[in-house]
Design an enzyme around this catalytic site. Sequence first.
Site, mmCIF file in Angstrom:
data_model
loop_
_atom_site.group_PDB
_atom_site.id
_atom_site.type_symbol
_atom_site.label_atom_id
_atom_site.label_comp_id
_atom_site.label_asym_id
_atom_site.label_seq_id
_atom_site.Cartn_x
_atom_site.Cartn_y
_atom_site.Cartn_z
ATOM 1 C CB SER A 98 -22.505 19.575 -31.898
ATOM 2 O OG SER A 98 -23.866 19.421 -31.573
ATOM 3 C CE1 TYR B 220 -22.792 14.951 -34.637
ATOM 4 C CE2 TYR B 220 -24.037 16.062 -32.905
ATOM 5 C CZ TYR B 220 -23.371 16.103 -34.120
ATOM 6 O OH TYR B 220 -23.261 17.285 -34.799
#
Length: 334
Positions: free
Chosen positions: A132, A157
């Site tokens: 990401s 995350y």
Amino acid sequence: MARVLVTGAVGFIGFHLSKALLENGHDVIGVDNVNSYYDPSLKEARLANIESMLAPSQSFHFYREDITDKAALNAVFQNHEPEIVVNLAAQAGVRYSIEAPQQYIDTNVSGFQNILDACKDYKVKHLLYASSSSVYGNSRTTPFLSSDPVDHPVSMYAATKRMNELMAHVYSNMFGINTTGLRFFTVYGPWGRPDMAPMKFAKSIMEGMPIDVYNNGQHWRDFTYIDDIVNGIMGLLDTLPKPSTQERPNTAEAPFEIFNIGAKKPVHLLSFIECMEVNLGKKAIKNMLPMQPGDVSSTYADVTPLHEKTGYTPTTPLDEGVKRFVNWYNEYYK
């Protein structure tokens, strides 16, 4: 043509990738637990869409399994012996990781460990996995280079995605597994996730409800249309990572690489909202809010290494991408 196992196969990116793989003649094995992080009916609709477009010559096997279930995952590998694995299964969402960090450890770390072990045990040719843009944290150096230090994540995350990259490097180094990390940048388009900004904005605007605009709208995002993301993945399927050489002295000594996949064109959040308004034919009611914990102010992908390796060039301008998204949204939600 290859046997390709896609985890998270009825997630947003997994759904589009599975369709592209089938259209290009690959055999696809899909794995997804179809959980309730967001409306499972959307995932079921994606699955039905895949199954409805299958031609007699196309091979698609789907398993409702969780990558945290090692025995179930190994059974899928044993039954199909995939040559390529694309791991897109993960607990998504930056803000939810503040509320439920253990869920991210379980799925994104322990689940990914199971993927790595299965790839090692079943001699998978190439493992590609979703990372990401969030791993860059609040970096002030733009555009983000895949060679930049990424040691300061600002959400659980992001931390788990960086952990995936480190785990992949260990397995590449110790066992010679070919691993390629994919740092996605703000993906949007038809069949998107309801917890992401485009879907939330569209729903609220059409219902005449306020939209939450964080950081008082002073965000910049490298919005990347889903087709460009899928094209980036497809270009890397058969492109194996290379260990470091004298020409690449700062890269890994293992068959391990990481690439940004983005539009390389950051868009001001208020400009994105304006584009949504134009296509929806309705003005937004903006609820301006401060920066949220775990959020970052800007993202901006440098995709030069991916372009040099595969010829990747994003081709979908924002206005066209938003138009396609809105057309799908209106049709799907009537």
